[in-house]
Structure formats: C-alpha cells, structure tokens
Design a protein around this motif. Structure first.
Motif, PDB file in Angstrom:
ATOM      1  N   GLN A   1       0.754  -1.171   0.156  1.00  0.00           N
ATOM      2  CA  GLN A   1       0.058   0.098   0.186  1.00  0.00           C
ATOM      3  C   GLN A   1       0.956   1.294  -0.082  1.00  0.00           C
ATOM      4  O   GLN A   1       1.810   1.414   0.773  1.00  0.00           O
ATOM      5  N   VAL A   2       0.530   2.035  -0.878  1.00  0.00           N
ATOM      6  CA  VAL A   2       0.985   3.360  -0.807  1.00  0.00           C
ATOM      7  C   VAL A   2       0.464   4.190   0.008  1.00  0.00           C
ATOM      8  O   VAL A   2      -0.752   4.447   0.013  1.00  0.00           O
ATOM      9  N   VAL A   3       0.708   4.519   1.327  1.00  0.00           N
ATOM     10  CA  VAL A   3      -0.161   4.918   2.635  1.00  0.00           C
ATOM     11  C   VAL A   3      -0.194   6.664   2.134  1.00  0.00           C
ATOM     12  O   VAL A   3      -1.261   6.858   2.481  1.00  0.00           O
ATOM     13  N   LYS A   4       0.967   7.192   2.145  1.00  0.00           N
ATOM     14  CA  LYS A   4       0.761   8.507   2.134  1.00  0.00           C
ATOM     15  C   LYS A   4       1.883   9.206   1.352  1.00  0.00           C
ATOM     16  O   LYS A   4       2.856   8.424   1.238  1.00  0.00           O
ATOM     17  N   VAL A   5       1.476  10.334   0.353  1.00  0.00           N
ATOM     18  CA  VAL A   5       2.539  11.034  -0.081  1.00  0.00           C
ATOM     19  C   VAL A   5       2.341  12.386   0.400  1.00  0.00           C
ATOM     20  O   VAL A   5       1.336  13.124   0.547  1.00  0.00           O
ATOM     21  N   PHE A   6       3.607  13.044   0.754  1.00  0.00           N
ATOM     22  CA  PHE A   6       3.733  14.567   0.975  1.00  0.00           C
ATOM     23  C   PHE A   6       4.537  15.427  -0.080  1.00  0.00           C
ATOM     24  O   PHE A   6       5.639  15.085  -0.374  1.00  0.00           O
ATOM     25  N   GLY A   7       3.941  16.433  -0.436  1.00  0.00           N
ATOM     26  CA  GLY A   7       4.612  17.146  -1.792  1.00  0.00           C
ATOM     27  C   GLY A   7       4.832  18.606  -1.337  1.00  0.00           C
ATOM     28  O   GLY A   7       3.883  19.201  -0.554  1.00  0.00           O
ATOM     29  N   ILE A   8       5.933  19.101  -1.490  1.00  0.00           N
ATOM     30  CA  ILE A   8       6.198  20.465  -1.231  1.00  0.00           C
ATOM     31  C   ILE A   8       6.442  21.052  -2.641  1.00  0.00           C
ATOM     32  O   ILE A   8       7.447  20.626  -3.371  1.00  0.00           O
ATOM     33  N   VAL A   9       5.968  22.411  -3.063  1.00  0.00           N
ATOM     34  CA  VAL A   9       6.096  22.939  -4.080  1.00  0.00           C
ATOM     35  C   VAL A   9       6.840  24.355  -3.868  1.00  0.00           C
ATOM     36  O   VAL A   9       6.067  25.144  -3.100  1.00  0.00           O
ATOM     37  N   SER A  10       7.743  24.691  -4.506  1.00  0.00           N
ATOM     38  CA  SER A  10       8.434  25.949  -4.650  1.00  0.00           C
ATOM     39  C   SER A  10       7.508  26.902  -5.505  1.00  0.00           C
ATOM     40  O   SER A  10       7.168  26.673  -6.780  1.00  0.00           O
ATOM     41  N   SER A  11       7.139  27.886  -4.734  1.00  0.00           N
ATOM     42  CA  SER A  11       6.085  28.836  -5.248  1.00  0.00           C
ATOM     43  C   SER A  11       6.254  30.098  -4.816  1.00  0.00           C
ATOM     44  O   SER A  11       6.677  30.582  -3.895  1.00  0.00           O
ATOM     45  N   HIS A  12       5.859  31.074  -5.814  1.00  0.00           N
ATOM     46  CA  HIS A  12       5.512  32.330  -5.567  1.00  0.00           C
ATOM     47  C   HIS A  12       4.490  32.559  -4.744  1.00  0.00           C
ATOM     48  O   HIS A  12       3.651  31.847  -4.732  1.00  0.00           O
ATOM     49  N   THR A  13       4.595  33.600  -3.941  1.00  0.00           N
ATOM     50  CA  THR A  13       3.488  33.705  -2.940  1.00  0.00           C
ATOM     51  C   THR A  13       1.869  33.991  -3.307  1.00  0.00           C
ATOM     52  O   THR A  13       0.960  33.518  -2.660  1.00  0.00           O
ATOM     53  N   ASP A  14       1.873  34.311  -4.812  1.00  0.00           N
ATOM     54  CA  ASP A  14       0.471  34.287  -5.137  1.00  0.00           C
ATOM     55  C   ASP A  14       0.007  33.074  -5.861  1.00  0.00           C
ATOM     56  O   ASP A  14      -1.062  33.160  -6.451  1.00  0.00           O
ATOM     57  N   PHE A  15       0.885  32.292  -5.941  1.00  0.00           N
ATOM     58  CA  PHE A  15       0.441  30.884  -6.619  1.00  0.00           C
ATOM     59  C   PHE A  15      -0.220  29.745  -5.425  1.00  0.00           C
ATOM     60  O   PHE A  15       0.266  29.889  -4.607  1.00  0.00           O
ATOM     61  N   LYS A  16      -1.310  29.689  -5.931  1.00  0.00           N
ATOM     62  CA  LYS A  16      -2.440  28.875  -5.128  1.00  0.00           C
ATOM     63  C   LYS A  16      -2.669  27.367  -5.578  1.00  0.00           C
ATOM     64  O   LYS A  16      -3.684  26.973  -5.227  1.00  0.00           O
ATOM     65  N   HIS A  17      -2.150  26.679  -6.425  1.00  0.00           N
ATOM     66  CA  HIS A  17      -2.536  25.483  -7.160  1.00  0.00           C
ATOM     67  C   HIS A  17      -1.459  24.420  -6.659  1.00  0.00           C
ATOM     68  O   HIS A  17      -1.217  23.560  -7.538  1.00  0.00           O
ATOM     69  N   GLN A  18      -0.776  24.400  -5.543  1.00  0.00           N
ATOM     70  CA  GLN A  18      -0.022  23.385  -5.267  1.00  0.00           C
ATOM     71  C   GLN A  18      -0.397  22.113  -5.353  1.00  0.00           C
ATOM     72  O   GLN A  18       0.054  20.947  -5.815  1.00  0.00           O
ATOM     73  N   HIS A  19      -2.027  21.938  -5.011  1.00  0.00           N
ATOM     74  CA  HIS A  19      -2.561  20.638  -5.132  1.00  0.00           C
ATOM     75  C   HIS A  19      -2.723  19.979  -6.498  1.00  0.00           C
ATOM     76  O   HIS A  19      -2.677  18.909  -6.793  1.00  0.00           O
ATOM     77  N   LEU A  20      -2.814  21.058  -7.544  1.00  0.00           N
ATOM     78  CA  LEU A  20      -3.104  20.629  -8.886  1.00  0.00           C
ATOM     79  C   LEU A  20      -1.519  20.248  -9.328  1.00  0.00           C
ATOM     80  O   LEU A  20      -1.432  18.924 -10.152  1.00  0.00           O
ATOM     81  N   VAL A  21      -0.440  20.881  -9.007  1.00  0.00           N
ATOM     82  CA  VAL A  21       1.056  20.174  -9.100  1.00  0.00           C
ATOM     83  C   VAL A  21       0.991  18.998  -8.845  1.00  0.00           C
ATOM     84  O   VAL A  21       1.405  17.986  -9.448  1.00  0.00           O
ATOM     85  N   MET A  22       0.796  18.781  -7.533  1.00  0.00           N
ATOM     86  CA  MET A  22       0.856  17.262  -6.939  1.00  0.00           C
ATOM     87  C   MET A  22       0.104  16.145  -7.458  1.00  0.00           C
ATOM     88  O   MET A  22       0.449  15.171  -7.438  1.00  0.00           O
ATOM     89  N   ASP A  23      -0.964  16.397  -8.336  1.00  0.00           N
ATOM     90  CA  ASP A  23      -1.492  15.566  -9.231  1.00  0.00           C
ATOM     91  C   ASP A  23      -0.520  14.831  -9.933  1.00  0.00           C
ATOM     92  O   ASP A  23      -0.886  13.720 -10.191  1.00  0.00           O
ATOM     93  N   GLY A  24       0.524  15.409 -10.378  1.00  0.00           N
ATOM     94  CA  GLY A  24       1.529  14.900 -11.326  1.00  0.00           C
ATOM     95  C   GLY A  24       2.171  13.542 -10.534  1.00  0.00           C
ATOM     96  O   GLY A  24       2.157  12.431 -11.180  1.00  0.00           O
ATOM     97  N   CYS A  25       2.243  13.561  -9.417  1.00  0.00           N
ATOM     98  CA  CYS A  25       3.038  12.665  -8.782  1.00  0.00           C
ATOM     99  C   CYS A  25       2.051  11.448  -8.214  1.00  0.00           C
ATOM    100  O   CYS A  25       1.996  10.168  -8.471  1.00  0.00           O
ATOM    101  N   SER A  26       0.903  11.890  -7.688  1.00  0.00           N
ATOM    102  CA  SER A  26      -0.366  10.828  -7.576  1.00  0.00           C
ATOM    103  C   SER A  26      -0.801  10.155  -8.828  1.00  0.00           C
ATOM    104  O   SER A  26      -0.996   9.100  -8.595  1.00  0.00           O
ATOM    105  N   ASP A  27      -1.109  10.841  -9.835  1.00  0.00           N
ATOM    106  CA  ASP A  27      -1.379  10.265 -11.148  1.00  0.00           C
ATOM    107  C   ASP A  27      -0.362   9.207 -11.461  1.00  0.00           C
ATOM    108  O   ASP A  27      -1.101   7.965 -11.941  1.00  0.00           O
ATOM    109  N   VAL A  28       0.781   9.235 -11.473  1.00  0.00           N
ATOM    110  CA  VAL A  28       1.781   8.390 -11.997  1.00  0.00           C
ATOM    111  C   VAL A  28       1.643   7.013 -11.027  1.00  0.00           C
ATOM    112  O   VAL A  28       1.779   5.932 -11.260  1.00  0.00           O
ATOM    113  N   ILE A  29       1.601   7.440  -9.848  1.00  0.00           N
ATOM    114  CA  ILE A  29       1.456   6.402  -8.756  1.00  0.00           C
ATOM    115  C   ILE A  29       0.387   5.507  -8.932  1.00  0.00           C
ATOM    116  O   ILE A  29       0.180   4.119  -8.847  1.00  0.00           O
ATOM    117  N   MET A  30      -0.782   6.113  -9.318  1.00  0.00           N
ATOM    118  CA  MET A  30      -2.161   5.319  -9.730  1.00  0.00           C
ATOM    119  C   MET A  30      -1.910   4.544 -10.854  1.00  0.00           C
ATOM    120  O   MET A  30      -2.393   3.388 -11.060  1.00  0.00           O
TER     121      MET A  30
END
Length: 204
Positions: free
Chosen positions: A138-167
């Motif tokens: 089981q892949v239990v949990k994934v924790f992603g850190i996104v280097s972002s400018h302060t007005d960037f609010k879509h870290q969750h969409l960026v992390m879909d790249g990792c989640s999608d390939v794992i799936m």
C-alpha cells in the motif's frame, strides 16, 4: 424415526457437480498467483511489466544529496519511510524553477510534469530497495512540497502529477493514497517540487 433414503442417482449427480466445479474453484483460488518452491507465490501480474506496458521509463534510483538515508525501514517493521525525491529525468537532468506563471515562473502544467518525475523517482527507489515492486502492499501517504511564488495557489494541482503516475503504476487499492501538498519559497537545488512517501511493504 423415519430412516434417510439413499439415492445412487442423486449421489452420482452430486459427485459430477463437484468434479465439474473443482477446476473452476481452483482457478479462482489461484487467480493472480504463481506458486513457487516452498509453497511461496507471487502475483501473476508484475508491476514491472505494467510499467513497460505503459511506456514509462524509470530513472536511475537517486542517491541522497546530503547526510541522510534515501529510505528508512525499521527492523521488524513493514512500513518504509521514503525521503524527499526531486524531479530528476531519466537522462539525469534535474528540473528547476519556481511555480508562478504570473511572476515569470513555471506553469501548473510544468509543475505537474515535475511532480510526475518525482513520483517516477520514488518508484525507482522502491524497485531498487525491494527488488520487486510487487512487494508494495500500500502506498499509504505522499507529502509534496512545491516551490512557489506567494500568489501561486495551485500546489494541489501540481501534486496530481505524482499522484497520477503512482495510480497508473499501482492502481487501486494499492496506489490510492492519502496526501498533503504545501508551498514554500525555495527547495534544495532550485527544484520546483519535492515529494516524500510512506509505503507499506509485504514480507519477503
């Protein structure tokens, strides 16, 4: 008390049904398994073959970039803690940059691709450490850190790249994981994304 009657014809039908059902039951019980010496078995569909079928190329398993271990599997336990992985391509190139197209940074799509490479690097590490990706329970949990400018609010969409390939590789339920995604102002080596994971392992 009345005695139970015995019907040779009924008995023959029962035996015939049992004979016909036995191969079906055996095939269902053995589905997805290949029996080896000593009574051990492995799943019939190997993850490595699935990766080939998907046309994915795993990079070389990365080495630690400082004084830490790439994974930690405490003795006697079956949960592996996978250190943060960066987006290194199969040719060894490290993707760099900061998310935030409004400030001249990477787009969501470029960040998604970087996170996908993080996922492939994690899978490469699991393959190197376990020898067989079918040992991932089981892949239990994934924790992603996104280097972002302060007005960037879509870290969750960026992390879909990792989640999608794992799936794609492990599918449900093995690959379906809990997840967190946060933004930060900088990451090591100017990487746009760093991802760590917690993975439950089958015994050898």
């Amino acid at each position: 008390f009345p005695s139970a009657s015995f019907s040779p014809q009924a008995s023959s039908i029962t035996m015939l049904n049992a004979t016909l059902l036995r191969p079906l039951l055996s095939s269902r019980q053995a589905a997805g398994r290949i029996f080896c010496s000593g009574g051990k078995y492995r799943r019939n569909i190997h993850i490595e073959k699935k990766i080939e079928g998907l046309g994915l190329e795993l990079p070389a398993a990365p080495l630690p970039k400082a004084n830490y271990n790439i994974v930690c599997l405490p003795p006697g336990e079956n949960v592996m803690y996978v250190s943060g992985h960066l987006p290194i391509k199969a040719d060894g190139e490290l993707i760099t940059g900061t998310l935030g197209p409004d400030n001249g940074g990477l787009t969501v799509e470029e960040g998604y691709e970087a996170a996908r490479h993080c996922g492939l690097n994690i899978i490469a590490t699991l393959k190197k450490q376990l020898g067989d990706l079918d040992r991932v329970e089981q892949v239990v949990k994934v924790f992603g850190i996104v280097s972002s400018h302060t007005d960037f609010k879509h870290q969750h969409l960026v992390m879909d790249g990792c989640s999608d390939v794992i799936m794609e590789v492990f599918d449900k339920p093995i690959g379906y994981h809990a997840r967190s995604a946060i933004g930060t102002n900088t990451l090591p080596l100017n990487a746009p994304v760093e991802v760590e994971a917690i993975v439950k392992i089958k015994p050898e």
